[in-house]
Motif scaffolding. Sequence first.
Motif, mmCIF file in Angstrom:
data_model
loop_
_atom_site.group_PDB
_atom_site.id
_atom_site.type_symbol
_atom_site.label_atom_id
_atom_site.label_comp_id
_atom_site.label_asym_id
_atom_site.label_seq_id
_atom_site.Cartn_x
_atom_site.Cartn_y
_atom_site.Cartn_z
ATOM 1 N N THR A 172 0.890 -1.194 -0.125
ATOM 2 C CA THR A 172 0.087 0.058 0.213
ATOM 3 C C THR A 172 0.914 1.254 -0.060
ATOM 4 O OG1 THR A 172 -2.047 0.846 0.974
ATOM 5 C CG2 THR A 172 0.003 0.127 2.442
ATOM 6 N N ASP A 173 0.217 2.308 -0.157
ATOM 7 C CA ASP A 173 1.121 3.646 -0.084
ATOM 8 C C ASP A 173 2.310 3.622 1.243
ATOM 9 O OD1 ASP A 173 1.496 6.498 0.682
ATOM 10 O OD2 ASP A 173 0.798 6.662 -1.352
ATOM 11 N N PRO A 174 3.297 3.673 0.831
ATOM 12 C CA PRO A 174 4.331 3.388 1.953
ATOM 13 C C PRO A 174 4.451 4.505 3.065
ATOM 14 C CG PRO A 174 5.283 4.141 -0.118
ATOM 15 C CD PRO A 174 4.054 3.883 -0.466
ATOM 16 N N ASP A 175 3.939 5.861 2.251
ATOM 17 C CA ASP A 175 4.061 6.970 3.222
ATOM 18 C C ASP A 175 2.772 7.350 4.195
ATOM 19 O OD1 ASP A 175 6.542 7.613 2.425
ATOM 20 O OD2 ASP A 175 5.875 8.367 0.588
ATOM 21 N N ARG A 176 2.091 7.047 3.451
ATOM 22 C CA ARG A 176 0.401 7.502 4.194
ATOM 23 C C ARG A 176 -0.271 6.375 4.640
ATOM 24 N NH1 ARG A 176 -2.035 12.494 0.707
ATOM 25 N NH2 ARG A 176 -0.278 13.989 0.833
ATOM 26 N N LEU A 177 -0.492 5.211 4.037
ATOM 27 C CA LEU A 177 -1.476 4.138 4.503
ATOM 28 C C LEU A 177 -0.527 3.030 5.152
ATOM 29 C CD1 LEU A 177 -3.833 3.878 1.657
ATOM 30 C CD2 LEU A 177 -3.843 5.517 3.820
ATOM 31 N N GLU A 178 0.922 2.654 4.887
ATOM 32 C CA GLU A 178 1.641 1.519 5.525
ATOM 33 C C GLU A 178 1.276 1.718 7.019
ATOM 34 O OE1 GLU A 178 5.824 -0.732 5.541
ATOM 35 O OE2 GLU A 178 4.793 -0.347 3.442
ATOM 36 N N PRO A 179 1.571 2.813 7.626
ATOM 37 C CA PRO A 179 1.651 3.166 8.953
ATOM 38 C C PRO A 179 0.211 2.929 9.606
ATOM 39 C CG PRO A 179 2.609 5.154 8.114
ATOM 40 C CD PRO A 179 2.108 4.251 6.896
ATOM 41 N N THR A 246 -10.906 -8.779 22.342
ATOM 42 C CA THR A 246 -9.709 -7.771 22.736
ATOM 43 C C THR A 246 -8.641 -7.897 21.886
ATOM 44 O OG1 THR A 246 -9.038 -9.298 24.525
ATOM 45 C CG2 THR A 246 -10.619 -7.748 25.177
ATOM 46 N N ARG A 247 -7.937 -6.802 21.756
ATOM 47 C CA ARG A 247 -6.704 -6.683 20.937
ATOM 48 C C ARG A 247 -5.575 -7.106 21.922
ATOM 49 N NH1 ARG A 247 -4.722 -4.328 16.485
ATOM 50 N NH2 ARG A 247 -6.726 -3.488 16.010
ATOM 51 N N PRO A 248 -4.953 -8.268 21.353
ATOM 52 C CA PRO A 248 -3.791 -8.805 22.044
ATOM 53 C C PRO A 248 -2.519 -7.734 21.964
ATOM 54 C CG PRO A 248 -3.803 -9.913 19.803
ATOM 55 C CD PRO A 248 -4.996 -9.102 19.964
ATOM 56 N N ALA A 249 -1.797 -8.015 23.066
ATOM 57 C CA ALA A 249 -0.828 -6.887 23.180
ATOM 58 C C ALA A 249 0.462 -6.968 21.998
ATOM 59 C CB ALA A 249 0.109 -7.240 24.576
ATOM 60 N N TRP A 250 0.450 -8.163 21.314
ATOM 61 C CA TRP A 250 1.494 -8.239 20.287
ATOM 62 C C TRP A 250 0.973 -7.711 19.027
ATOM 63 C CZ3 TRP A 250 -0.713 -11.334 16.580
ATOM 64 C CH2 TRP A 250 -1.582 -12.116 17.200
ATOM 65 N N ALA A 251 -0.153 -7.335 18.889
ATOM 66 C CA ALA A 251 -0.829 -6.640 17.558
ATOM 67 C C ALA A 251 -1.157 -5.323 17.894
ATOM 68 C CB ALA A 251 -1.932 -7.753 17.004
ATOM 69 N N PRO A 252 -0.433 -4.300 18.357
ATOM 70 C CA PRO A 252 -0.885 -2.917 18.477
ATOM 71 C C PRO A 252 -1.717 -2.548 17.477
ATOM 72 C CG PRO A 252 1.373 -3.026 18.302
ATOM 73 C CD PRO A 252 0.947 -4.550 18.171
ATOM 74 N N ALA A 253 -2.684 -1.526 17.752
ATOM 75 C CA ALA A 253 -3.276 -0.820 16.680
ATOM 76 C C ALA A 253 -2.326 0.506 16.293
ATOM 77 C CB ALA A 253 -4.387 -0.251 17.051
ATOM 78 N N PRO A 254 -2.408 0.953 15.250
ATOM 79 C CA PRO A 254 -1.781 2.012 14.837
ATOM 80 C C PRO A 254 -1.856 3.535 16.012
ATOM 81 C CG PRO A 254 -3.047 1.861 13.274
ATOM 82 C CD PRO A 254 -3.397 0.492 14.103
ATOM 83 N N GLY A 255 -1.077 4.382 16.095
ATOM 84 C CA GLY A 255 -1.375 5.403 17.031
ATOM 85 C C GLY A 255 -2.051 6.532 16.348
ATOM 86 N N SER A 256 -1.861 7.750 17.000
ATOM 87 C CA SER A 256 -2.955 8.558 16.437
ATOM 88 C C SER A 256 -2.134 9.549 15.393
ATOM 89 C CB SER A 256 -3.125 9.780 17.622
ATOM 90 O OG SER A 256 -1.856 10.130 18.268
ATOM 91 N N LYS A 257 -0.677 9.563 15.399
ATOM 92 C CA LYS A 257 0.012 9.932 14.451
ATOM 93 C C LYS A 257 -0.270 9.559 13.100
ATOM 94 C CE LYS A 257 3.644 11.941 17.592
ATOM 95 N NZ LYS A 257 5.208 11.873 17.871
ATOM 96 N N ALA A 258 -0.247 8.123 13.205
ATOM 97 C CA ALA A 258 -0.296 7.391 11.881
ATOM 98 C C ALA A 258 -1.704 7.861 11.376
ATOM 99 C CB ALA A 258 -0.226 6.065 12.079
ATOM 100 N N ARG A 259 -2.755 7.904 12.207
ATOM 101 C CA ARG A 259 -3.989 8.116 11.547
ATOM 102 C C ARG A 259 -4.283 9.551 11.014
ATOM 103 N NH1 ARG A 259 -8.014 4.280 14.311
ATOM 104 N NH2 ARG A 259 -6.767 2.773 15.506
ATOM 105 N N ALA A 260 -3.541 10.513 11.747
ATOM 106 C CA ALA A 260 -3.594 11.882 11.262
ATOM 107 C C ALA A 260 -3.128 12.117 9.929
ATOM 108 C CB ALA A 260 -3.181 12.661 12.481
#
Length: 270
Positions: A172-179, A246-260
Amino acid sequence: MPEHPKLTAAQAAAETHQALAMRQTFARDVKRRLRVPLADQRAYGQRLQAALGEKNLGALAGEFVILVDRAATVQTLFIYFRAMPGEPWQMIGASPVATGRPGEFDHFLTPLGVFEHTPSNMDFRAEGTMNDNGIRGYGARDMRIYDLGWVDGERGWGKGGRSPMRFQMHATDPDRLEPLLGIRHSKGCVRIPASLNAFIDHYGIIDAEYQALVDSGKSLWVLHSNREVTPWAGRFIVVIDSERKTRPAWAPAPGSKARAKVPKGGDTAD
């Protein structure tokens, strides 16, 4: 599908040792990796076996298999191997992905099942061009698109139901969507990290049928000449839904910076 020769216990142990050395290569080459605890590695190996068994592939062995958990709380791709039927599947590595996000027109849930990667639906490569929203939907130029053909997908909009969708696995887009990998964000395909795409491509992890054509003398433009194809090339991508709440600790969701950083139309790229 060709059968693998029966191995003695000593041969199987040697095959397993050699194939599992790909763990070190995965750790070296793949930048986005997940540290899955051994208990979960085993549990997903059992889920893989159950999914294969439902398709009369329970004796599959001697080749790499890709497993994807589309659960909203997991969004992970695993690579597994075992040398002989009856042995437990062993994990090579795991990375975050993005699968289909329901709730908007033309967005499908990523289909469940066992999908054969075959030249009957020939792969192709990304041109690296941007769409109207400034997004490289297939990723950087030359990234491989693993094409699994037309399948019936579950519509994630309106009244639901099923419709044909083109099912692919791609970067996917390496800069905007991969994060953003790690949450549901695609229109139904499986988005993967660029470095994982290159790893699967270079070592022919699921290229058994492509390599068979090459071995027969056929030239395939989609394959790079400098590939180092593993002796254990496979042919299957398996998609399950563990329905983990529930989300396992080993599979974290992307943070707010990536979403922004997500631009308008970022979830309509594929």
